[in-house]
Design a protein around this motif. Structure first.
Motif, PDB file in Angstrom:
ATOM      1  N   LEU A 163     -21.954  15.683   9.822  1.00 20.73           N
ATOM      2  CA  LEU A 163     -21.862  17.146   9.832  1.00 20.73           C
ATOM      3  C   LEU A 163     -20.925  17.621  10.933  1.00 20.73           C
ATOM      4  O   LEU A 163     -20.094  18.501  10.720  1.00 20.73           O
ATOM      5  N   SER A 164     -21.056  17.019  12.116  1.00 21.86           N
ATOM      6  CA  SER A 164     -20.212  17.522  13.208  1.00 21.86           C
ATOM      7  C   SER A 164     -18.750  17.139  13.003  1.00 21.86           C
ATOM      8  O   SER A 164     -17.848  17.888  13.393  1.00 21.86           O
ATOM      9  N   LEU A 165     -18.492  15.981  12.359  1.00 24.22           N
ATOM     10  CA  LEU A 165     -17.090  15.636  12.092  1.00 24.22           C
ATOM     11  C   LEU A 165     -16.494  16.608  11.070  1.00 24.22           C
ATOM     12  O   LEU A 165     -15.341  17.023  11.188  1.00 24.22           O
ATOM     13  N   PHE A 166     -17.295  16.987  10.073  1.00 23.66           N
ATOM     14  CA  PHE A 166     -16.782  17.981   9.119  1.00 23.66           C
ATOM     15  C   PHE A 166     -16.558  19.328   9.814  1.00 23.66           C
ATOM     16  O   PHE A 166     -15.575  20.023   9.546  1.00 23.66           O
ATOM     17  N   TYR A 167     -17.446  19.668  10.732  1.00 20.76           N
ATOM     18  CA  TYR A 167     -17.285  20.933  11.463  1.00 20.76           C
ATOM     19  C   TYR A 167     -15.958  20.938  12.233  1.00 20.76           C
ATOM     20  O   TYR A 167     -15.220  21.921  12.238  1.00 20.76           O
ATOM     21  N   LYS A 168     -15.662  19.782  12.839  1.00 27.38           N
ATOM     22  CA  LYS A 168     -14.409  19.650  13.583  1.00 27.38           C
ATOM     23  C   LYS A 168     -13.205  19.888  12.647  1.00 27.38           C
ATOM     24  O   LYS A 168     -12.250  20.572  13.002  1.00 27.38           O
ATOM     25  N   PHE A 169     -13.303  19.321  11.459  1.00 29.77           N
ATOM     26  CA  PHE A 169     -12.231  19.494  10.474  1.00 29.77           C
ATOM     27  C   PHE A 169     -12.130  20.954  10.045  1.00 29.77           C
ATOM     28  O   PHE A 169     -11.042  21.520   9.960  1.00 29.77           O
ATOM     29  N   TYR A 170     -13.293  21.549   9.797  1.00 26.85           N
ATOM     30  CA  TYR A 170     -13.324  22.952   9.348  1.00 26.85           C
ATOM     31  C   TYR A 170     -12.623  23.842  10.379  1.00 26.85           C
ATOM     32  O   TYR A 170     -11.791  24.689  10.034  1.00 26.85           O
ATOM     33  N   ILE A 171     -12.940  23.621  11.647  1.00 28.85           N
ATOM     34  CA  ILE A 171     -12.331  24.422  12.717  1.00 28.85           C
ATOM     35  C   ILE A 171     -10.807  24.173  12.748  1.00 28.85           C
ATOM     36  O   ILE A 171     -10.018  25.109  12.827  1.00 28.85           O
ATOM     37  N   ALA A 172     -10.420  22.906  12.679  1.00 27.05           N
ATOM     38  CA  ALA A 172      -8.997  22.568  12.770  1.00 27.05           C
ATOM     39  C   ALA A 172      -8.209  23.244  11.641  1.00 27.05           C
ATOM     40  O   ALA A 172      -7.143  23.822  11.869  1.00 27.05           O
ATOM     41  N   VAL A 173      -8.747  23.181  10.423  1.00 22.59           N
ATOM     42  CA  VAL A 173      -8.039  23.784   9.277  1.00 22.59           C
ATOM     43  C   VAL A 173      -8.035  25.304   9.413  1.00 22.59           C
ATOM     44  O   VAL A 173      -7.014  25.959   9.154  1.00 22.59           O
ATOM     45  N   ILE A 212       0.875  -1.187   0.000  1.00 23.76           N
ATOM     46  CA  ILE A 212       0.000   0.000   0.000  1.00 23.76           C
ATOM     47  C   ILE A 212       0.905   1.227   0.000  1.00 23.76           C
ATOM     48  O   ILE A 212       1.789   1.338   0.856  1.00 23.76           O
ATOM     49  N   TYR A 213       0.657   2.152  -0.947  1.00 21.38           N
ATOM     50  CA  TYR A 213       1.468   3.370  -1.025  1.00 21.38           C
ATOM     51  C   TYR A 213       0.730   4.507  -0.334  1.00 21.38           C
ATOM     52  O   TYR A 213      -0.401   4.838  -0.712  1.00 21.38           O
ATOM     53  N   ILE A 214       1.370   5.080   0.659  1.00 26.43           N
ATOM     54  CA  ILE A 214       0.738   6.195   1.389  1.00 26.43           C
ATOM     55  C   ILE A 214       1.549   7.456   1.097  1.00 26.43           C
ATOM     56  O   ILE A 214       2.735   7.543   1.444  1.00 26.43           O
ATOM     57  N   PRO A 215       0.919   8.438   0.424  1.00 23.82           N
ATOM     58  CA  PRO A 215       1.687   9.610  -0.040  1.00 23.82           C
ATOM     59  C   PRO A 215       1.924  10.648   1.049  1.00 23.82           C
ATOM     60  O   PRO A 215       1.193  10.715   2.034  1.00 23.82           O
ATOM     61  N   HIS A 216       2.934  11.480   0.819  1.00 25.83           N
ATOM     62  CA  HIS A 216       3.141  12.664   1.659  1.00 25.83           C
ATOM     63  C   HIS A 216       2.046  13.681   1.359  1.00 25.83           C
ATOM     64  O   HIS A 216       1.373  13.601   0.330  1.00 25.83           O
ATOM     65  N   THR A 217       1.943  14.682   2.234  1.00 27.23           N
ATOM     66  CA  THR A 217       1.017  15.789   1.980  1.00 27.23           C
ATOM     67  C   THR A 217       1.818  17.027   1.559  1.00 27.23           C
ATOM     68  O   THR A 217       2.991  17.172   1.921  1.00 27.23           O
ATOM     69  N   ALA A 218       1.149  17.902   0.806  1.00 24.50           N
ATOM     70  CA  ALA A 218       1.791  19.147   0.364  1.00 24.50           C
ATOM     71  C   ALA A 218       1.646  20.195   1.472  1.00 24.50           C
ATOM     72  O   ALA A 218       0.891  20.011   2.420  1.00 24.50           O
ATOM     73  N   GLU A 219       2.369  21.309   1.292  1.00 30.25           N
ATOM     74  CA  GLU A 219       2.419  22.304   2.368  1.00 30.25           C
ATOM     75  C   GLU A 219       1.036  22.870   2.736  1.00 30.25           C
ATOM     76  O   GLU A 219       0.745  23.071   3.914  1.00 30.25           O
ATOM     77  N   THR A 220       0.187  23.086   1.739  1.00 28.90           N
ATOM     78  CA  THR A 220      -1.136  23.659   2.052  1.00 28.90           C
ATOM     79  C   THR A 220      -2.234  22.600   1.949  1.00 28.90           C
ATOM     80  O   THR A 220      -3.382  22.910   1.662  1.00 28.90           O
ATOM     81  N   GLN A 221      -1.836  21.345   2.166  1.00 23.02           N
ATOM     82  CA  GLN A 221      -2.806  20.238   2.156  1.00 23.02           C
ATOM     83  C   GLN A 221      -3.063  19.823   3.604  1.00 23.02           C
ATOM     84  O   GLN A 221      -2.123  19.557   4.352  1.00 23.02           O
ATOM     85  N   TYR A 222      -4.318  19.774   3.986  1.00 23.44           N
ATOM     86  CA  TYR A 222      -4.669  19.470   5.378  1.00 23.44           C
ATOM     87  C   TYR A 222      -5.407  18.138   5.430  1.00 23.44           C
ATOM     88  O   TYR A 222      -6.241  17.850   4.557  1.00 23.44           O
ATOM     89  N   PHE A 223      -5.085  17.354   6.443  1.00 25.89           N
ATOM     90  CA  PHE A 223      -5.641  15.997   6.486  1.00 25.89           C
ATOM     91  C   PHE A 223      -5.940  15.619   7.934  1.00 25.89           C
ATOM     92  O   PHE A 223      -5.065  15.734   8.800  1.00 25.89           O
ATOM     93  N   LYS A 224      -7.164  15.167   8.203  1.00 25.86           N
ATOM     94  CA  LYS A 224      -7.517  14.720   9.562  1.00 25.86           C
ATOM     95  C   LYS A 224      -8.476  13.544   9.464  1.00 25.86           C
ATOM     96  O   LYS A 224      -9.233  13.427   8.489  1.00 25.86           O
ATOM     97  N   ALA A 225      -8.462  12.707  10.496  1.00 21.47           N
ATOM     98  CA  ALA A 225      -9.424  11.597  10.553  1.00 21.47           C
ATOM     99  C   ALA A 225     -10.031  11.546  11.943  1.00 21.47           C
ATOM    100  O   ALA A 225      -9.356  11.813  12.946  1.00 21.47           O
TER     101      ALA A 225
END
Ligand code: FAD
Length: 308
Positions: free
Chosen positions: A293-303, A185-198
């Protein structure tokens, strides 16, 4: 090279030493099950009374257990245990500039909430992907990160597929052929303005299965007067018979400013993108819908905090 074979009255167990031997066995017995941690197969055999007469253990095969670090990401062998994967990714997190390892951080954080240590010591990443449980904790991350899978068979050699919306075809089914194995499985790096959360919501914090989980991946174009969405991929578990991508939602976000109005549009789009029938297995329909919706809200706040 010789390899171990154990013949019992009900099943035969093979432990090949090389990839060639593994592929030959899988060509000869396409219905054979690869077994690594046995944490899915064991449940199927003991509680669901499934019968698997041919079992193959790939844990000695270097191509399925050794990582390969590349310039823009890392290949994790399909039979790598979850705890070994955590160690490999933690090492990358230490070495890389922090923006590059955002997917790795999300995986390492999620593994804390994935089963208990005993399971994580033996269960492999390949087993989680191949089982394709709709509430798998890893698959939303791998899909939102657009990870690639290296599949291999004796007849056709290798092929690479992206873990996108077409990888899972129905409940616990995927496009991998019976004579193929999941090599890496290939897991890529993220770019400088790429945000990722789970995120994962379960009844208990530790060692529990998810009610809903999600992984969010957004690349922004950040200017002095605000940020605009350039690319995004959202994956959800617990909202359909398979892990799903919220494609319509993410398509509508492209080129939109990252602000309150995008948040509200996205909520509306998520409701339409992830409908859950009133009779869907698992119940708690309204709660699960509101969790997306609330998980997306959490992401929105974090970013929003990260980009301030
Ligand atoms: P196995 O049971 O060995 O194999 C599973 C399937 O994958 C089989 O069909 C096998 O043939 C196939 N397979 C494995 N490797 C390959 C390969 N390389 N190529 C082709 N096919 C392959 N899951 C979660 O997501 N989150 C949790 O919190 C969680 N908690 C759990 C708690 C308990 C107590 C238990 C028993 C399970 C839990 N699981 C959880 C599910 C399970 O642990 C994971 O799915 C795990 O990753 C499966 O890996 P395994 O090596 O044990 O799979």
């Amino acid at each position: 090279k010789e390899y171990l074979q154990i013949r019992g009255p009900r099943a035969t167990w093979y432990r090949p030493q090389t990839l060639t031997q593994l592929l030959e066995l899988k060509a000869k017995f396409p219905e054979a099950k690869l077994v690594v941690g046995n944490s899915e197969i064991g449940v199927e055999v003991k509680f669901k009374k499934f019968f698997y007469p041919v079992l193959i253990q790939p844990s000695l095969i270097p191509e399925l257990t050794q990582p390969r670090v590349e310039e823009n990401g890392v290949w994790i062998g399909g039979a790598t245990s979850l705890n070994d994967m955590r160690a490999i990714l933690s090492e990358q997190i230490e070495k890389l500039p922090s923006h590059k390892s955002r997917v790795y951080v999300a995986i390492v954080e999620m593994l804390h909430w994935f089963a208990g240590n005993q399971i994580r010591n033996v269960a492999a990443i390949g087993g989680n992907i191949m089982t394709g449980s709709p509430i798998s904790d890893m698959n939303p991350i791998l899909m939102a990160a657009r990870c690639r899978l290296l599949l291999e068979s004796k007849a056709e050699g290798t092929r690479e597929v992206t873990m996108d919306g077409s990888f899972y075809t129905s409940y616990r089914k995927n496009i991998v052929r019976p004579d193929e194995v999941l090599r890496a499985i290939y897991i890529p790096h993220t770019a400088e303005t790429q945000y990722f959360k789970a995120y994962k919501q379960a009844r208990r914090r530790d060692d529990d299965i998810a009610i809903v989980n999600a992984a969010f991946n957004v690349t922004l174009d950040i200017q002095s007067d605000g940020a605009v969405v350039k690319d995004c991929e959202f994956a959800f578990g617990g909202m359909a018979p398979t892990t799903v991508l919220a494609k319509k939602t993410t398509e509508q976000m492209i080129n939109k400013p990252w602000n309150q109005s995008l948040l509200e549009d996205t909520w509306r789009n998520l409701m339409a993108d992830l409908p859950l029938d009133h009779s869907a297995p698992g119940g708690m329909i309204q709660y699960r819908r509101s969790l997306t919706l609330s998980l997306f809200y959490k992401f929105y706040i974090a970013v929003s905090v990260d980009t301030q």
